[in-house]
Design a protein around this motif. Structure first.
Motif, PDB file in Angstrom:
ATOM      1  N   UNK A 169      -3.009  15.071   0.893  1.00  9.98           N
ATOM      2  CA  UNK A 169      -2.376  14.792   2.178  1.00  9.98           C
ATOM      3  C   UNK A 169      -1.972  13.328   2.345  1.00  9.98           C
ATOM      4  N   UNK A 170      -1.959  12.569   1.253  1.00  9.14           N
ATOM      5  CA  UNK A 170      -1.669  11.128   1.373  1.00  9.14           C
ATOM      6  C   UNK A 170      -0.956  10.603   0.136  1.00  9.14           C
ATOM      7  N   UNK A 171      -0.254   9.472   0.327  1.00 12.81           N
ATOM      8  CA  UNK A 171       0.394   8.764  -0.774  1.00 12.81           C
ATOM      9  C   UNK A 171      -0.581   7.711  -1.283  1.00 12.81           C
ATOM     10  N   UNK A 172      -0.923   7.785  -2.564  1.00 13.99           N
ATOM     11  CA  UNK A 172      -1.941   6.897  -3.127  1.00 13.99           C
ATOM     12  C   UNK A 172      -1.406   6.253  -4.396  1.00 13.99           C
ATOM     13  N   UNK A 173      -2.154   5.286  -4.928  1.00 19.53           N
ATOM     14  CA  UNK A 173      -1.785   4.646  -6.187  1.00 19.53           C
ATOM     15  C   UNK A 173      -1.782   5.691  -7.305  1.00 19.53           C
ATOM     16  N   UNK A 174      -0.777   5.610  -8.179  1.00 25.00           N
ATOM     17  CA  UNK A 174      -0.634   6.602  -9.255  1.00 25.00           C
ATOM     18  C   UNK A 174      -1.734   6.500 -10.295  1.00 25.00           C
ATOM     19  N   UNK A 203       5.422  13.721   2.012  1.00 26.53           N
ATOM     20  CA  UNK A 203       5.231  13.853   0.570  1.00 26.53           C
ATOM     21  C   UNK A 203       6.510  13.547  -0.208  1.00 26.53           C
ATOM     22  N   UNK A 204       7.657  14.046   0.300  1.00 22.92           N
ATOM     23  CA  UNK A 204       8.924  13.827  -0.396  1.00 22.92           C
ATOM     24  C   UNK A 204       9.273  12.363  -0.532  1.00 22.92           C
ATOM     25  N   UNK A 205       9.041  11.607   0.541  1.00 23.92           N
ATOM     26  CA  UNK A 205       9.315  10.165   0.492  1.00 23.92           C
ATOM     27  C   UNK A 205       8.416   9.484  -0.529  1.00 23.92           C
ATOM     28  N   UNK A 233      -4.145  17.684  -6.861  1.00 19.23           N
ATOM     29  CA  UNK A 233      -3.232  18.379  -5.963  1.00 19.23           C
ATOM     30  C   UNK A 233      -2.069  17.466  -5.601  1.00 19.23           C
ATOM     31  N   UNK A 234      -0.928  17.621  -6.283  1.00 17.54           N
ATOM     32  CA  UNK A 234       0.243  16.775  -6.045  1.00 17.54           C
ATOM     33  C   UNK A 234       1.384  17.527  -5.388  1.00 17.54           C
ATOM     34  N   UNK A 276       0.861  -1.182   0.000  1.00 15.86           N
ATOM     35  CA  UNK A 276       0.000   0.000   0.000  1.00 15.86           C
ATOM     36  C   UNK A 276       0.895   1.229   0.000  1.00 15.86           C
ATOM     37  N   UNK A 277       0.575   2.205  -0.823  1.00 12.53           N
ATOM     38  CA  UNK A 277       1.433   3.387  -0.941  1.00 12.53           C
ATOM     39  C   UNK A 277       1.533   4.166   0.367  1.00 12.53           C
ATOM     40  N   UNK A 278       0.391   4.327   1.057  1.00 16.82           N
ATOM     41  CA  UNK A 278       0.433   5.078   2.307  1.00 16.82           C
ATOM     42  C   UNK A 278       1.226   4.331   3.370  1.00 16.82           C
ATOM     43  N   UNK A 279       1.200   2.984   3.320  1.00 17.44           N
ATOM     44  CA  UNK A 279       1.965   2.215   4.286  1.00 17.44           C
ATOM     45  C   UNK A 279       3.458   2.275   4.038  1.00 17.44           C
ATOM     46  N   UNK A 280       3.868   2.424   2.775  1.00 21.45           N
ATOM     47  CA  UNK A 280       5.292   2.511   2.442  1.00 21.45           C
ATOM     48  C   UNK A 280       5.903   3.835   2.869  1.00 21.45           C
ATOM     49  N   UNK A 281       5.103   4.876   2.904  1.00 16.58           N
ATOM     50  CA  UNK A 281       5.596   6.228   3.172  1.00 16.58           C
ATOM     51  C   UNK A 281       5.827   6.402   4.666  1.00 16.58           C
ATOM     52  N   UNK A 282       7.047   6.836   5.010  1.00 11.93           N
ATOM     53  CA  UNK A 282       7.430   6.995   6.407  1.00 11.93           C
ATOM     54  C   UNK A 282       7.843   8.438   6.695  1.00 11.93           C
TER      55      UNK A 282
END
Length: 441
Positions: free
Chosen positions: A369-374, A349-351, A380-381, A338-344
């Motif tokens: 405000x979240x990392x999602x599937x492309x 946003x940068x990660x 808003x990116x 999951x993209x949001x789970x990978x982001x730490x």
């Protein structure tokens, strides 16, 4: 030094003594192998008595094998048949290396491959020339229910009830216990595979039967497609599944059977095996002109990753309840993420944006405000301003060159974002690429 008149001893003299020494020490060698290894011209193996001796000490001279002759220890040269079914016990024809005339011979069958060692002795029939033995393992029925697949059975030829170690081996098999076409047909056995019932048998199949491994169904290759494009693999060849996408797997093979349309007939199915948790079946699997297509919707993947950000799993192709032999038999590995789970942390946003450059097999983008599937539509990116959470060290000598570590959130998504972007007390700070962690340090 002198030799005795019977040439069995030698005499050695010292200044004070005379020594009488045997010319041989055959009895010291307790196995045939050691006896013949010595190459002592006086010694040989008296194999019916299982001892190393001189020729004249062996009662039956013709059964004495000279250590200096280059001959081998007594052994089985051939056994036919080499394998038999538990349902069709045959008489074994055993060719031996040494003559067994004039002695009582029996066969000891034994195996330690099953629970509780099996030992069974049968009377043997010796040929007129003494070089072949016939015996039949009639008591195999006592262990037939313990045989799963095949069993190596050892046979020892006993002469005059001795422990003579003339040994060979053959195979006992039980067709109905094989669970794969490959195992059922792998040997020259009287088994056939019934593909429309997923069973191995020594009888007749109701429909098609397979008799050789070359005719077993097998998979050769697979491709994974998402949104009409092949999935990107990482440098190790691993396949990555995003929980925000649906996937199609195209599998090619040989001898793949077209499923019957009748009720309760076997069908193909694909599943994801998640170690330590559960299996997830693909939504659809269908036969397409000799190949197979498996489809999995994103809702199935989202259930798997509901508790973890990344899971290692395996995709398997099944025919009924059995895996199809080939590249998909053991399954090919996939990593579900999951993209949001990978982001730490999750708001970094940068990660999230760094995946596109450094790990393109992760199909992720920043959205609000979240990392999602492309694959998701997003307007808003943009990332928020950087947040510094730690600076180390907090002091340095004014004339020294000091390595400073800065950690935080949104610290760029690539190393180029940091060039000429950091100042300390108004002075430019040179970024070091080897120490850069996208978005984090």
């Amino acid at each position: 030094m002198f030799t005795s008149s019977d040439e069995k001893h030698i005499f050695a003299l010292s200044k004070t003594k005379v020594f009488k020494i045997p010319v041989q020490s055959c009895s010291e060698f307790v196995t045939c192998g050691w006896c013949l290894f010595t190459k002592d011209p006086y010694c040989g193996w008296c194999f019916l008595e299982e001892r190393c001796s001189t020729r004249d000490a062996c009662p039956a001279n013709k059964e004495w094998i000279s250590a200096s002759s280059g001959e081998q220890c007594p052994h089985v040269e051939d056994i036919t048949p080499t394998a038999m079914s538990v349902w069709e016990i045959e008489t074994l024809n055993i060719t031996v290396s040494n003559v067994l005339q004039g002695v009582k011979v029996s066969c000891l069958f034994h195996s330690n491959e099953i629970e509780g060692d099996f030992n069974h002795t049968e009377k043997a029939e010796v040929s007129s020339d003494g070089l072949s033995v016939k015996c039949r393992p009639t008591n195999i029925s006592a262990i037939e229910n313990k045989i799963k697949g095949s069993l190596e059975m050892k046979i020892a030829i006993l002469a005059n009830s001795s422990t003579t170690t003339i040994e060979g081996k053959f195979t006992i098999y039980r067709c109905e216990t094989f669970v794969r076409c490959l195992d059922c047909t792998a040997k020259n056995w009287k088994c056939k595979w019934c593909p429309f019932s997923n069973q191995c048998t020594n009888r007749t199949c109701d429909n098609k039967s397979i008799n050789t491994t070359e005719d077993c169904p097998r998979t050769i290759n697979y491709t994974v497609v998402a949104n009409g494009q092949d999935v990107v693999h990482d440098s190790d060849g691993s396949v990555y599944f995003s929980s925000g996408r649906s996937y199609t797997i195209n599998i090619t093979g040989t001898n793949l059977l077209e499923p019957k349309t009748t009720l309760n007939s076997l069908k193909y199915s694909c599943k994801i095996v998640v170690s330590g948790t559960h299996d997830v079946w693909f939504n659809r699997t269908y036969f397409n002109h000799g190949s197979l297509v498996c489809f999995l919707g994103k809702e199935g993947l989202s259930k798997i990753t509901s508790q973890k950000d990344k899971l290692v799993a395996t995709v398997q192709l099944m025919w009924g309840g059995s895996p199809v032999y080939g590249v998909a038999e053991q399954g090919f590995s996939v990593i579900i993420y999951t993209c949001d789970g990978l982001t730490k942390p999750a708001y970094n946003c940068g990660h999230c944006k760094s995946f596109a450059l450094y790990q393109p097999h992760f199909n992720c983008q920043w959205c609000g405000k979240a990392c999602v599937d492309s694959n998701e539509i997003c307007n808003n990116t943009a990332c928020d301003d950087p947040i510094i959470t730690k600076v180390y060290p907090l002091s340095a000598h004014m004339n020294a060159t000091t390595l400073i570590e800065i950690t935080g959130v949104n610290l760029g998504s690539s190393f180029n974002d940091t060039i000429d972007s950091v100042t300390v007390a108004g002075k430019a700070c040179d970024s070091i690429e080897s120490g850069y962690i996208p978005g984090i340090k």
